[in-house]
Enzyme design. Structure first.
Site, PDB file in Angstrom:
ATOM      1  N   LYS A 180     -12.671  21.960 -27.112  1.00 15.35           N
ATOM      2  CA  LYS A 180     -12.996  23.011 -28.238  1.00 15.35           C
ATOM      3  C   LYS A 180     -12.151  23.121 -29.622  1.00 15.35           C
ATOM      4  CE  LYS A 180     -14.806  26.037 -24.401  1.00 15.35           C
ATOM      5  NZ  LYS A 180     -14.476  25.445 -23.154  1.00 15.35           N
ATOM      6  N   LYS A 229     -15.628  17.117 -16.095  1.00 15.03           N
ATOM      7  CA  LYS A 229     -15.158  17.710 -17.345  1.00 15.03           C
ATOM      8  C   LYS A 229     -13.750  18.167 -17.289  1.00 15.03           C
ATOM      9  CE  LYS A 229     -16.052  22.344 -18.092  1.00 15.03           C
ATOM     10  NZ  LYS A 229     -14.840  23.143 -18.803  1.00 15.03           N
ATOM     11  N   ASP A 273     -10.029  24.054 -36.158  1.00 14.78           N
ATOM     12  CA  ASP A 273      -8.950  24.013 -37.248  1.00 14.78           C
ATOM     13  C   ASP A 273      -9.661  23.696 -38.553  1.00 14.78           C
ATOM     14  OD1 ASP A 273      -6.114  23.874 -38.397  1.00 14.78           O
ATOM     15  OD2 ASP A 273      -5.431  23.521 -36.363  1.00 14.78           O
ATOM     16  N   ASP A 293     -13.187  18.726 -22.997  1.00 12.85           N
ATOM     17  CA  ASP A 293     -13.866  20.020 -23.197  1.00 12.85           C
ATOM     18  C   ASP A 293     -12.553  20.583 -24.000  1.00 12.85           C
ATOM     19  OD1 ASP A 293     -14.894  22.571 -23.497  1.00 12.85           O
ATOM     20  OD2 ASP A 293     -14.821  23.001 -21.333  1.00 12.85           O
ATOM     21  N   ARG A 332     -16.485  24.905  -9.218  1.00  8.83           N
ATOM     22  CA  ARG A 332     -16.164  25.398  -7.770  1.00  8.83           C
ATOM     23  C   ARG A 332     -17.296  25.288  -6.596  1.00  8.83           C
ATOM     24  NH1 ARG A 332     -14.173  30.879 -10.103  1.00  8.83           N
ATOM     25  NH2 ARG A 332     -15.857  30.264 -11.489  1.00  8.83           N
ATOM     26  N   THR A 383     -19.131  32.924 -24.061  1.00  8.18           N
ATOM     27  CA  THR A 383     -20.042  34.014 -23.360  1.00  8.18           C
ATOM     28  C   THR A 383     -19.070  35.225 -23.007  1.00  8.18           C
ATOM     29  OG1 THR A 383     -19.731  32.691 -21.518  1.00  8.18           O
ATOM     30  CG2 THR A 383     -21.983  32.558 -22.731  1.00  8.18           C
TER      31      THR A 383
HETATM   32  O1  C5P Z   1     -16.323  26.816 -11.207  1.00  4.86           O
HETATM   33  P1  C5P Z   1     -17.523  27.081 -12.226  1.00  4.86           P
HETATM   34  O2  C5P Z   1     -18.747  26.519 -11.981  1.00  4.86           O
HETATM   35  O3  C5P Z   1     -17.583  28.568 -12.599  1.00  4.86           O
HETATM   36  O4  C5P Z   1     -17.065  26.309 -13.786  1.00  4.86           O
HETATM   37  C1  C5P Z   1     -17.734  26.473 -14.708  1.00  4.86           C
HETATM   38  C2  C5P Z   1     -16.994  25.788 -15.966  1.00  4.86           C
HETATM   39  O5  C5P Z   1     -17.853  25.835 -16.993  1.00  4.86           O
HETATM   40  C3  C5P Z   1     -15.460  26.241 -16.017  1.00  4.86           C
HETATM   41  O6  C5P Z   1     -14.757  25.115 -16.604  1.00  4.86           O
HETATM   42  C4  C5P Z   1     -15.740  27.051 -17.242  1.00  4.86           C
HETATM   43  O7  C5P Z   1     -14.489  27.295 -17.996  1.00  4.86           O
HETATM   44  C5  C5P Z   1     -16.901  26.742 -17.920  1.00  4.86           C
HETATM   45  N1  C5P Z   1     -17.711  27.396 -18.879  1.00  4.86           N
HETATM   46  C6  C5P Z   1     -18.328  28.751 -18.302  1.00  4.86           C
HETATM   47  N2  C5P Z   1     -18.924  29.568 -19.124  1.00  4.86           N
HETATM   48  C7  C5P Z   1     -18.873  29.343 -20.531  1.00  4.86           C
HETATM   49  C8  C5P Z   1     -18.332  28.249 -20.952  1.00  4.86           C
HETATM   50  C9  C5P Z   1     -17.512  27.259 -20.206  1.00  4.86           C
HETATM   51  O8  C5P Z   1     -18.310  28.834 -17.241  1.00  4.86           O
HETATM   52  N3  C5P Z   1     -19.613  29.864 -21.336  1.00  4.86           N
END
Ligand code: C5P
Length: 255
Positions: free
Chosen positions: A81, A40, A84, A79, A234, A143
């Site tokens: 998003k 992603k 417009d 991703d 992560r 979220t």
């Molecule tokens: O590192 P981590 O597992 O927290 O990354 C989660 C990914 O999902 C990030 O790219 C974050 O921006 C995305 N994301 C999220 N929660 C959301 C929408 C997207 O963590 N509600």
């Protein structure tokens, strides 16, 4: 026809490469070929490196088909998003189609005409490329927004209800699914049925650091609740051995 759902545990895992650094993204992407279902790349990476940067992350693992059309070995969830007016979103979709993403997204808050324009654009653009079209999904309620934030922008809460309303609207417009938090899976599945695709971040393998994620589920809990793809950053990218971390997640899903 949209790109099919995942069929193996590995394919369910999409790794979030949240970095502006092309070399790091290329290295991680190559290391993880075969142990995840795709990468992603989002606004941070795209705005730092543009389409060429995205292509570099996939190009390193590209082969030429007999038709000369590049096929990414590491599928791309782009991703960005989009949000417009319909004409501009359709143009943005057409502009990124040469990157051959297998998942693309827009904001459901852009409204029905915008979502339908995006869908028309993916259908139209996929045809001459001879590819199945990308899965087109919508973001419902970020979220990061609580009921007070929704009220501040004139949207009706509670946030969970608004997410279901926007998921239903997304489905009515013909899109394939939504991004949702682990805790929205059950309600959206119930409202939108088994064919609607749910892509779920906020996932933490048992025992790993939650970081800034507050309401997490394990990969297995999310898939059992009805997630199609899970987005994990992560816990994979910060691991000493990212491929081994991804494999452990697939094993957890298998076991
Ligand atoms: O590192 P981590 O597992 O927290 O990354 C989660 C990914 O999902 C990030 O790219 C974050 O921006 C995305 N994301 C999220 N929660 C959301 C929408 C997207 O963590 N509600």
């Amino acid at each position: 026809m949209a790109h099919p759902r995942p069929t193996t545990p590995e394919q369910r895992v999409l790794v979030a490469l949240d970095t502006p650094d092309v070399d790091r993204a290329v290295t991680l992407s190559r290391e993880l070929v075969g142990s995840v279902g795709g990468v992603k790349l989002g606004l941070e990476f795209f705005n730092a490196n543009g389409p060429q940067g995205v292509a570099q992350v996939t190009r390193g693992t590209l082969e030429e088909t007999p038709h000369g059309q590049p096929v990414p070995q590491q599928p791309l969830f782009l991703d960005l998003k989009f949000h417009d007016i319909p004409n501009t979103v359709a143009g943005a979709v057409r502009s990124v189609m040469p990157l051959t993403p297998f998942i693309l997204n827009v904001h459901a808050g852009g409204g029905p005409a915008m979502m339908k324009a995006a869908l028309d654009a993916v259908n139209f653009a996929a045809e001459p490329l001879g590819t199945v079209r990308p899965v087109l999904i919508a973001v419902t309620v970020l979220t990061s927004m609580d009921d007070g934030d929704l009220d501040a922008v004139g949207q009706r809460g509670p946030a969970g209800d608004q997410a279901v309303r926007l998921a239903e609207l997304t489905q009515k417009c013909g899109l394939d699914g939504v991004v949702c938090s682990p805790h929205e899976i059950a309600r959206i599945r119930e409202a939108c049925g088994p064919d609607f695709r749910l892509i779920v971040p906020g996932i933490r393998p048992a025992g790993s650091a939650t970081g800034d994620q507050k309401r997490v589920m394990t990969p297995r809990q999310a898939v059992e609740a009805g997630a199609d793809w899970i987005v994990i950053g992560r816990p994979i990218t910060a691991a000493q051995d990212p491929a081994a971390a991804a494999k452990a997640i697939a094993d957890e899903l298998n076991g």
